[in-house]
Design an enzyme around this catalytic site. Sequence first.
Site, PDB file in Angstrom:
ATOM      1  N   ASP A   1       0.842  -1.407   0.126  1.00  0.00           N
ATOM      2  CA  ASP A   1      -0.198  -0.139   0.033  1.00  0.00           C
ATOM      3  C   ASP A   1       0.922   1.251  -0.105  1.00  0.00           C
ATOM      4  OD1 ASP A   1      -1.974   1.638   0.236  1.00  0.00           O
ATOM      5  OD2 ASP A   1      -2.510   1.678   2.213  1.00  0.00           O
ATOM      6  N   MET A   2       1.979   1.141  -0.734  1.00  0.00           N
ATOM      7  CA  MET A   2       3.025   2.356  -0.684  1.00  0.00           C
ATOM      8  C   MET A   2       2.745   3.414  -1.954  1.00  0.00           C
ATOM      9  SD  MET A   2       4.906   2.355   1.647  1.00  0.00           S
ATOM     10  CE  MET A   2       4.998   1.146   3.077  1.00  0.00           C
TER      11      MET A   2
END
Length: 786
Positions: free
Chosen positions: A465-466
């Site tokens: 989830d970067m």
Amino acid sequence: MVLAASRPPVILGLTSLVFGVVGLYLGLGGLWLAVIGGSIYYVITGAAFLVLAWLVWRRHAAAFWLYAFVLLGTLIWAIWEAGFDFWALAPRGDVIAPLGVWLLLPFVANRFIPPVRGGKMALGAGVFLACLTLVISLARDPHAIVGVASDTSQPTGNVAAADWTAYGGTNWGDRFSSLKQITPANVSKLKLVWQFRTGDMRGPNDPIETTDEDTPIKIGDTLYACSPHQILFALNAATGKLKWKFNPHIKANPTFQHLTCRGVSYHETEAGATTVEGQPAPTNCPRRIFLPTNTGLLYAINADNGLLCESFGDHGHIDLKYGSPYQVAGFYEVTSPPAVGSQVIVVGGSVIDNWSNKVPSGAIRGYDVYSGKLLWVFDAGNHDPNEMPSATHQLTAGSPNSWAPSAIDEKLGMVYVPLGEGANDIWGGNRSADEERYDSALVALNIKTGKLIWSFQNVHHDLWDMDMPAQPSLANVQTANGMVPAIYVPAKTGDIFVLDRRNGHLIVPAPEMPVPQSAAPGDHVAPTQPFSQLSFRPRQKLTGADMWGATTFDQLVCRIKFHSLNYQGPFTPPSLKGTLVFPGNLGMFEWGGLAIDQKNQIAIANPMSVPFVSRLIPRGPKNPAEPANNLPAGTEMGVQPMFGTPFGVKLNPFISPIGIPCLAPPWGNIAAINLRTNKIVWEHRVGTTRDETMLPLPLDLGTPMLGGPLATAGGVVFLTSTMDYYIRAFDLKTGKLLWQDRLPAGGQSTPMTYLVNGKQYIVTADGGHGSFGTKLGDYIRAYALP
């Protein structure tokens, strides 16, 4: 000896019991920790405390000598692991040292037989050394960088002045104002001059993630602000009095993952303006506010009277979900203000995270700013990203989306869009090459056509989830090759990628480096990731010594949890065992972005450090492969089903049993970066525990933050966003705290500034943040000098 063997006095019996309990806890927990590869200190100390319990029960004065050795050993071990860092040392001794002091108290010490002065002196010396160590460690923060930013005289570029016309001040997203009425010399005189309450509070059907993240805009004598239910308020900028409001009547329900409004956008028809087709621009509704909603609509509102601009779209609004599949209420939400150019408005939106692959598209859309006509799309999941939706073509479900604001360079004709991941973040074994191409990337598009000019991917095959979480900032930066038009892109990883905004070439190197492998079943991991040389990411892997707690007891739990998780450094793949993700899913940078002083070539950042834990959950009776009657959790933490993949996922911050981060503080800093050298000039922790603990203790640990900084030409930086309820002002050159004032609720927003009637105002929206845990409210507050 007969007396020593008899039942001890009550005070020694209780002391012996306490020592025994401490010994059992540390011994058993320490044995567990040692078996899984952690420090052996706890098991040794636990055994020593069991012996101490027996000696105290026997009233044997040897207890003093043994305790002196335990205290001295603890002190040596603590300094070896943590150095002279007060907050890292404190939990290593906050049980051991006080119990040693207790043993020395006359009504305890005098009960021993025979009284041995030497042992008590040794223990007293140990307590003195422990106290001296803490005093020495308080004198300096080893995490701080002390420095002074130098003055330069570079061209300032596009910066805000009397007005604040866009979310980031201007379309450049610099969060900087050329106003200089407020200075380090007078900022302490700031007073609250008006306060407006919106009346918009979280309702019973609203999600946990109900947040007030608004940065108002100001044009002329009017301030425009929005509230969580996307109610638009027009206020007198000098008095805060309501002029008018527009209510889209958002009816939230449990299918919403978010309910927030970060701001609105503004467009003014200039004299001689033309449309994209080259026709004279219409003169009706010449000043308009664009209000996006969490229901996927975009309203155009007359800035002068609050009435809809009837010629825009369908009598004043357009449906941003056109052409998108799976139109479930709240699954596509526009949480950030759109980017508005002279002719085109560019809109992105948030697609529900980690629910399913059967969700709306995250395609970016460009509309005619006057008519609302759809001009182009950029569908990051489609092989042809510019393929328009039609009766025979739908946009890609769950494609990479842009939930953060974009930036525009009107001269270059480009819009810079920060993209996040597709719908399911933590497992990517079934993603197509098209879906991976622009995942977690910055794309530079032709603002009139939506055609790609260049792109830069921040994370390859993102499993953490970067996203690109923040509005990028444009600035002209002085380099060895002269002045270069740059774009600064803060990332969740803590990296700041610096590129030539004309072509996407790196200005600051970001070499590809190997990262941990061993993906979950059916998935894979990219062999390398880019690591910018301008970064706040941790320079070394975490170890057990980095674990923290309020006491020795919860610190031991955190160390056991750390060694029980899969962790090999940044980009450790998700796992069924559970993976420590650091930098965490929340990111070292969030949507607040940077503030950039181009004249002095200084950027202000507020990075944070909170590890997360992700644990993949195989499909089974309690984790079905398809949704039944269950609804989204209304938050991005906890169990997330990720329908359409072989796993669900549980996401949580890495915290101790008492709810504080397991990583030693600071968890939030404010810092200045020299843009010419790409070095950190100064950095200091910011944020206290005053509003996050049962006791209102203002312990300056440095807290996580949601929101960004505001910088001004007066040499002052303003910040809210911390977990305590303050607005703070810092010296731009040194980072010194100059002034602060209490807020009535959480200030999870970015402040702004403007000039009206010759007076500079600082304005902040303070409404709290549901999942962040800060107090909710409905305040818009303005400060000015007397």
